[in-house]
Write a protein that holds these residues in place. Structure first.
Motif, PDB file in Angstrom:
ATOM      1  N   GLN A  81      -5.817   7.407   1.128  1.00  0.00           N
ATOM      2  CA  GLN A  81      -6.922   8.231   1.609  1.00  0.00           C
ATOM      3  C   GLN A  81      -7.306   7.869   3.038  1.00  0.00           C
ATOM      4  N   ALA A  82      -7.293   6.595   3.358  1.00  0.00           N
ATOM      5  CA  ALA A  82      -7.615   6.171   4.727  1.00  0.00           C
ATOM      6  C   ALA A  82      -6.573   6.696   5.716  1.00  0.00           C
ATOM      7  N   LEU A  83      -5.310   6.667   5.326  1.00  0.00           N
ATOM      8  CA  LEU A  83      -4.253   7.201   6.181  1.00  0.00           C
ATOM      9  C   LEU A  83      -4.363   8.724   6.307  1.00  0.00           C
ATOM     10  N   ASP A  84      -4.667   9.392   5.209  1.00  0.00           N
ATOM     11  CA  ASP A  84      -4.790  10.857   5.227  1.00  0.00           C
ATOM     12  C   ASP A  84      -5.994  11.322   6.033  1.00  0.00           C
ATOM     13  N   ALA A  85      -7.005  10.482   6.170  1.00  0.00           N
ATOM     14  CA  ALA A  85      -8.226  10.859   6.891  1.00  0.00           C
ATOM     15  C   ALA A  85      -8.010  10.923   8.407  1.00  0.00           C
ATOM     16  N   ILE A  86      -6.913  10.389   8.892  1.00  0.00           N
ATOM     17  CA  ILE A  86      -6.630  10.409  10.326  1.00  0.00           C
ATOM     18  C   ILE A  86      -6.056  11.775  10.668  1.00  0.00           C
ATOM     19  N   SER A  87      -6.802  12.529  11.437  1.00  0.00           N
ATOM     20  CA  SER A  87      -6.390  13.910  11.696  1.00  0.00           C
ATOM     21  C   SER A  87      -6.327  14.245  13.185  1.00  0.00           C
ATOM     22  N   THR A  88      -6.121  13.254  14.019  1.00  0.00           N
ATOM     23  CA  THR A  88      -6.006  13.525  15.439  1.00  0.00           C
ATOM     24  C   THR A  88      -4.603  14.029  15.754  1.00  0.00           C
ATOM     25  N   PRO A  89      -4.457  14.790  16.840  1.00  0.00           N
ATOM     26  CA  PRO A  89      -3.108  15.211  17.230  1.00  0.00           C
ATOM     27  C   PRO A  89      -2.278  13.990  17.646  1.00  0.00           C
ATOM     28  N   ARG A  90      -1.020  14.001  17.298  1.00  0.00           N
ATOM     29  CA  ARG A  90      -0.094  12.899  17.614  1.00  0.00           C
ATOM     30  C   ARG A  90      -0.707  11.536  17.302  1.00  0.00           C
ATOM     31  N   PRO A  91      -1.089  11.332  16.057  1.00  0.00           N
ATOM     32  CA  PRO A  91      -1.809  10.106  15.686  1.00  0.00           C
ATOM     33  C   PRO A  91      -0.957   8.849  15.827  1.00  0.00           C
ATOM     34  N   ARG A  92      -1.577   7.839  16.394  1.00  0.00           N
ATOM     35  CA  ARG A  92      -0.957   6.519  16.480  1.00  0.00           C
ATOM     36  C   ARG A  92      -1.778   5.600  15.589  1.00  0.00           C
ATOM     37  N   VAL A  93      -1.092   4.963  14.634  1.00  0.00           N
ATOM     38  CA  VAL A  93      -1.777   4.177  13.610  1.00  0.00           C
ATOM     39  C   VAL A  93      -1.126   2.804  13.490  1.00  0.00           C
ATOM     40  N   VAL A  94      -1.983   1.789  13.389  1.00  0.00           N
ATOM     41  CA  VAL A  94      -1.533   0.432  13.087  1.00  0.00           C
ATOM     42  C   VAL A  94      -2.216   0.020  11.785  1.00  0.00           C
ATOM     43  N   VAL A  95      -1.428  -0.456  10.833  1.00  0.00           N
ATOM     44  CA  VAL A  95      -1.980  -1.014   9.600  1.00  0.00           C
ATOM     45  C   VAL A  95      -1.871  -2.532   9.725  1.00  0.00           C
ATOM     46  N   ASP A  96      -3.028  -3.169   9.822  1.00  0.00           N
ATOM     47  CA  ASP A  96      -3.114  -4.623   9.988  1.00  0.00           C
ATOM     48  C   ASP A  96      -3.159  -5.253   8.589  1.00  0.00           C
ATOM     49  N   LEU A  97      -2.085  -5.906   8.205  1.00  0.00           N
ATOM     50  CA  LEU A  97      -1.897  -6.384   6.834  1.00  0.00           C
ATOM     51  C   LEU A  97      -2.303  -7.846   6.615  1.00  0.00           C
ATOM     52  N   HIS A  98      -3.041  -8.444   7.538  1.00  0.00           N
ATOM     53  CA  HIS A  98      -3.309  -9.881   7.429  1.00  0.00           C
ATOM     54  C   HIS A  98      -4.229 -10.256   6.270  1.00  0.00           C
ATOM     55  N   GLN A  99      -4.896  -9.283   5.652  1.00  0.00           N
ATOM     56  CA  GLN A  99      -5.770  -9.583   4.519  1.00  0.00           C
ATOM     57  C   GLN A  99      -5.214  -9.056   3.188  1.00  0.00           C
ATOM     58  N   VAL A 100      -3.970  -8.604   3.204  1.00  0.00           N
ATOM     59  CA  VAL A 100      -3.347  -8.102   1.983  1.00  0.00           C
ATOM     60  C   VAL A 100      -2.647  -9.257   1.281  1.00  0.00           C
ATOM     61  N   THR A 101      -3.030  -9.503   0.042  1.00  0.00           N
ATOM     62  CA  THR A 101      -2.488 -10.646  -0.694  1.00  0.00           C
ATOM     63  C   THR A 101      -1.271 -10.291  -1.542  1.00  0.00           C
ATOM     64  N   PHE A 102      -1.099  -8.994  -1.825  1.00  0.00           N
ATOM     65  CA  PHE A 102       0.008  -8.551  -2.676  1.00  0.00           C
ATOM     66  C   PHE A 102       0.267  -7.077  -2.390  1.00  0.00           C
ATOM     67  N   MET A 103       1.540  -6.686  -2.412  1.00  0.00           N
ATOM     68  CA  MET A 103       1.889  -5.269  -2.293  1.00  0.00           C
ATOM     69  C   MET A 103       3.113  -5.002  -3.148  1.00  0.00           C
ATOM     70  N   ASP A 104       3.019  -3.980  -4.002  1.00  0.00           N
ATOM     71  CA  ASP A 104       4.168  -3.617  -4.832  1.00  0.00           C
ATOM     72  C   ASP A 104       4.797  -2.339  -4.294  1.00  0.00           C
ATOM     73  N   SER A 105       5.675  -1.726  -5.080  1.00  0.00           N
ATOM     74  CA  SER A 105       6.389  -0.534  -4.637  1.00  0.00           C
ATOM     75  C   SER A 105       5.451   0.637  -4.334  1.00  0.00           C
ATOM     76  N   SER A 106       4.289   0.651  -4.938  1.00  0.00           N
ATOM     77  CA  SER A 106       3.314   1.709  -4.631  1.00  0.00           C
ATOM     78  C   SER A 106       2.903   1.627  -3.168  1.00  0.00           C
ATOM     79  N   GLY A 107       2.654   0.424  -2.694  1.00  0.00           N
ATOM     80  CA  GLY A 107       2.294   0.236  -1.292  1.00  0.00           C
ATOM     81  C   GLY A 107       3.430   0.611  -0.363  1.00  0.00           C
ATOM     82  N   ILE A 108       4.652   0.249  -0.736  1.00  0.00           N
ATOM     83  CA  ILE A 108       5.827   0.611   0.054  1.00  0.00           C
ATOM     84  C   ILE A 108       5.934   2.126   0.160  1.00  0.00           C
TER      85      ILE A 108
END
Length: 125
Positions: A47-74
């Motif tokens: 939802q956070a990614l989908d909320a970005i609606s600017t033209p030619r969006p540039r996005v950085v996802v800062d993962l330093h506080q993510v403790t676990f990610m499974d295939s859903s995150g991938i």
């Protein structure tokens, strides 16, 4: 534990919740998820990614506080990468924790999506 204590929802283990903070720097959207990214929590990041609606969006996802990610995150990151690229934008990843970096490397996402060890590197134009 008594039966009453077990039946009380406050005494049951709660799945880790994912929180995502959003910021913008030099027209680059920075999303910082905190917690676990899995099939229970992934919609928060999506939802956070989908909320970005600017033209030619540039996005950085800062993962330093993510403790676990499974295939859903991938899958969320791959879908976001495709959508942002199709919109003329880009997705970069920054500061993955060791367990998350290992997951990214095992599936090869770090070769598809730019992955940086520092946030300033990811923010470079």
């Amino acid at each position: 534990m008594t039966e009453e204590e077990v039946a009380d929802p406050e005494n049951l283990p709660q799945p880790d919740r994912l929180q995502v903070t959003a910021d913008a720097t030099d027209e680059i959207h920075v999303l910082t998820p905190a917690g676990e990214i899995d099939h229970h929590t992934g919609d928060t990041l999506r939802q956070a990614l989908d909320a970005i609606s600017t033209p030619r969006p540039r996005v950085v996802v800062d993962l330093h506080q993510v403790t676990f990610m499974d295939s859903s995150g991938i899958n969320i990151l791959i879908a976001a990468h495709r959508a942002l690229t199709d919109a003329g934008g880009r997705l970069r990843l920054a500061r993955p924790t060791a367990p998350v970096l290992r997951t990214l490397q095992i599936v090869g996402i770090d070769t598809v999506i730019d992955c940086h060890t520092t946030l300033p590197e990811a923010l470079k134009k």
